[in-house]
Design a protein around this motif. Structure first.
Motif, PDB file in Angstrom:
ATOM      1  N   TRP A  38       0.911  -1.196   0.247  1.00 45.26           N
ATOM      2  CA  TRP A  38       0.012   0.060  -0.083  1.00 45.26           C
ATOM      3  C   TRP A  38       0.999   1.187  -0.066  1.00 45.26           C
ATOM      4  O   TRP A  38       1.955   1.290   0.226  1.00 45.26           O
ATOM      5  CB  TRP A  38      -0.921   0.170   1.209  1.00 45.26           C
ATOM      6  CG  TRP A  38      -0.154   0.062   2.525  1.00 45.26           C
ATOM      7  CD1 TRP A  38       0.325  -0.980   3.156  1.00 45.26           C
ATOM      8  CD2 TRP A  38       0.273   1.158   3.426  1.00 45.26           C
ATOM      9  NE1 TRP A  38       0.819  -0.839   4.370  1.00 45.26           N
ATOM     10  CE2 TRP A  38       0.802   0.406   4.240  1.00 45.26           C
ATOM     11  CE3 TRP A  38      -0.094   2.484   3.189  1.00 45.26           C
ATOM     12  CZ2 TRP A  38       1.287   1.180   5.605  1.00 45.26           C
ATOM     13  CZ3 TRP A  38       0.543   3.128   4.389  1.00 45.26           C
ATOM     14  CH2 TRP A  38       1.230   2.946   5.427  1.00 45.26           C
ATOM     15  N   THR A  39       0.174   2.256  -0.482  1.00 48.42           N
ATOM     16  CA  THR A  39       0.836   3.713  -0.415  1.00 48.42           C
ATOM     17  C   THR A  39      -0.228   4.744  -0.193  1.00 48.42           C
ATOM     18  O   THR A  39      -1.260   4.418  -0.369  1.00 48.42           O
ATOM     19  CB  THR A  39       1.521   3.814  -1.505  1.00 48.42           C
ATOM     20  OG1 THR A  39       2.543   5.049  -1.351  1.00 48.42           O
ATOM     21  CG2 THR A  39       0.843   4.356  -2.723  1.00 48.42           C
TER      22      THR A  39
ATOM     23  N   TRP B  51       5.278   0.117  -8.938  1.00 51.53           N
ATOM     24  CA  TRP B  51       5.817   1.630  -8.989  1.00 51.53           C
ATOM     25  C   TRP B  51       5.085   2.333  -7.737  1.00 51.53           C
ATOM     26  O   TRP B  51       5.843   3.173  -7.164  1.00 51.53           O
ATOM     27  CB  TRP B  51       5.474   2.167 -10.230  1.00 51.53           C
ATOM     28  CG  TRP B  51       6.427   1.981 -11.369  1.00 51.53           C
ATOM     29  CD1 TRP B  51       7.322   1.067 -11.479  1.00 51.53           C
ATOM     30  CD2 TRP B  51       6.476   2.328 -12.558  1.00 51.53           C
ATOM     31  NE1 TRP B  51       7.812   1.098 -12.756  1.00 51.53           N
ATOM     32  CE2 TRP B  51       7.312   1.731 -13.554  1.00 51.53           C
ATOM     33  CE3 TRP B  51       5.503   3.518 -13.211  1.00 51.53           C
ATOM     34  CZ2 TRP B  51       7.467   2.214 -14.773  1.00 51.53           C
ATOM     35  CZ3 TRP B  51       5.652   4.096 -14.544  1.00 51.53           C
ATOM     36  CH2 TRP B  51       6.744   3.139 -15.482  1.00 51.53           C
ATOM     37  N   LEU B  52       3.941   1.753  -7.321  1.00 53.00           N
ATOM     38  CA  LEU B  52       3.126   2.567  -6.202  1.00 53.00           C
ATOM     39  C   LEU B  52       3.773   2.459  -4.822  1.00 53.00           C
ATOM     40  O   LEU B  52       3.830   3.160  -3.894  1.00 53.00           O
ATOM     41  CB  LEU B  52       1.794   2.048  -6.126  1.00 53.00           C
ATOM     42  CG  LEU B  52       0.812   2.024  -7.499  1.00 53.00           C
ATOM     43  CD1 LEU B  52      -0.588   1.443  -7.230  1.00 53.00           C
ATOM     44  CD2 LEU B  52       0.566   3.544  -7.791  1.00 53.00           C
ATOM     45  N   TYR B  53       4.123   1.043  -4.697  1.00 53.66           N
ATOM     46  CA  TYR B  53       4.851   0.652  -3.436  1.00 53.66           C
ATOM     47  C   TYR B  53       6.398   0.824  -3.102  1.00 53.66           C
ATOM     48  O   TYR B  53       6.797   0.616  -2.128  1.00 53.66           O
ATOM     49  CB  TYR B  53       4.361  -0.922  -3.194  1.00 53.66           C
ATOM     50  CG  TYR B  53       3.150  -1.044  -3.704  1.00 53.66           C
ATOM     51  CD1 TYR B  53       1.751  -0.417  -3.299  1.00 53.66           C
ATOM     52  CD2 TYR B  53       3.068  -1.889  -4.747  1.00 53.66           C
ATOM     53  CE1 TYR B  53       0.637  -0.836  -3.466  1.00 53.66           C
ATOM     54  CE2 TYR B  53       1.507  -2.116  -5.145  1.00 53.66           C
ATOM     55  CZ  TYR B  53       0.314  -1.657  -4.652  1.00 53.66           C
ATOM     56  OH  TYR B  53      -0.713  -1.803  -4.978  1.00 53.66           O
ATOM     57  N   ASP B  54       7.141   1.315  -4.226  1.00 58.03           N
ATOM     58  CA  ASP B  54       8.587   1.140  -4.093  1.00 58.03           C
ATOM     59  C   ASP B  54       9.119   2.240  -2.977  1.00 58.03           C
ATOM     60  O   ASP B  54       8.448   3.344  -3.075  1.00 58.03           O
ATOM     61  CB  ASP B  54       9.138   1.580  -5.395  1.00 58.03           C
ATOM     62  CG  ASP B  54      10.446   2.054  -5.501  1.00 58.03           C
ATOM     63  OD1 ASP B  54      10.986   2.963  -5.104  1.00 58.03           O
ATOM     64  OD2 ASP B  54      11.328   0.866  -5.652  1.00 58.03           O
ATOM     65  N   THR B  55       9.577   1.747  -1.996  1.00 60.95           N
ATOM     66  CA  THR B  55      10.199   2.673  -0.994  1.00 60.95           C
ATOM     67  C   THR B  55      11.818   3.126  -0.974  1.00 60.95           C
ATOM     68  O   THR B  55      12.257   3.965  -0.106  1.00 60.95           O
ATOM     69  CB  THR B  55       9.668   2.297   0.368  1.00 60.95           C
ATOM     70  OG1 THR B  55      10.290   0.932   0.538  1.00 60.95           O
ATOM     71  CG2 THR B  55       8.171   2.135   0.447  1.00 60.95           C
ATOM     72  N   GLY B  56      12.386   2.508  -1.904  1.00 61.54           N
ATOM     73  CA  GLY B  56      13.607   2.621  -1.967  1.00 61.54           C
ATOM     74  C   GLY B  56      14.456   3.518  -2.769  1.00 61.54           C
ATOM     75  O   GLY B  56      15.469   4.171  -3.009  1.00 61.54           O
TER      76      GLY B  56
END
Length: 216
Positions: free
Chosen positions: A153-154, A185-190
């Motif tokens: 989620w984001t 792409w939505l959940y990428d945190t890096g």
């Protein structure tokens, strides 16, 4: 920016967006119509004339003859975290993960939206094809805080909206490019910069893009 904590106003309910409920239903995506882009992404190009959307990565959640609605994941809201939002609704943050909050768009910036994987849906969830869900209920906030929410989620405040034919017109002006992308792409945190991440995922060095690059 300060969120309103008035629960009676239910700022997380899609029903209180400034559209009538029937208009929202009319915005549901026609996923099998190839001229529409629900479930894809808008990437701002160097030719973007609107500074509000510079370096934007907009997840298109609804697009049909009536217009389009998307959530920008390219810019975060300064000074507000997921925990801050939970506290506004008196939700315990002890076991809740914390995340940055994205500025989903210039419209209704007090409204909250969660883009999430489809393993969990709420009654208000708009399912964007097989790509992701869009939810705005306090129940979803509670579920995530208690570890019973979606796997991925984001969260964002606000949204970007286009009227009938408006997005199609903008796509002829070299400010946007359409990309199929992936839900990841939505959940990428890096990635420090999701705009760079998205272009590089397409095999394009964004530093080499010209201002005339776009999508018609």
């Amino acid at each position: 920016m300060k969120l309103q904590a008035d629960k009676a106003a239910k700022p997380w309910s899609l029903a209180i967006l400034p559209w009538a409920a029937e208009h929202w239903l009319a915005m549901l995506p026609a996923m099998d119509d190839t001229i529409f882009f629900s479930g894809q992404f808008l990437l701002a190009t160097p030719g973007m004339a609107d500074p509000r959307f510079a370096r934007s990565v907009v997840a298109i959640c609804s697009h049909d003859v009536n217009g389009a609605l998307g959530i920008n994941i390219g810019e975060t809201v300064e000074g507000i975290s997921f925990h801050d939002i939970l506290k506004q609704f008196d939700i315990d943050t002890a076991d809740a993960p914390d995340r940055e909050v994205f500025l989903g768009g210039p419209m209704e910036t007090q409204r909250g939206f969660i883009l999430h994987s489809l393993d969990i849906n709420m009654l208000d969830t708009l399912q964007v094809g097989n790509s992701w869900g869009l939810s705005s209920s306090v129940d979803m906030l509670n579920a995530i805080a208690k570890g019973r929410g979606p796997e991925k989620w984001t969260i964002a405040l606000g949204y970007a909206g286009w009227g009938e034919g408006q997005l199609e017109d903008e796509l002829t002006q070299n400010g946007w490019s359409i990309a199929k992308g992936t839900p990841d792409w939505l959940y990428d945190t890096g990635s420090a910069d999701k705009w760079v991440m998205a272009w590089e995922a397409l095999g394009i060095d964004p530093n080499k893009l010209s201002s005339g690059f776009g999508s018609a």
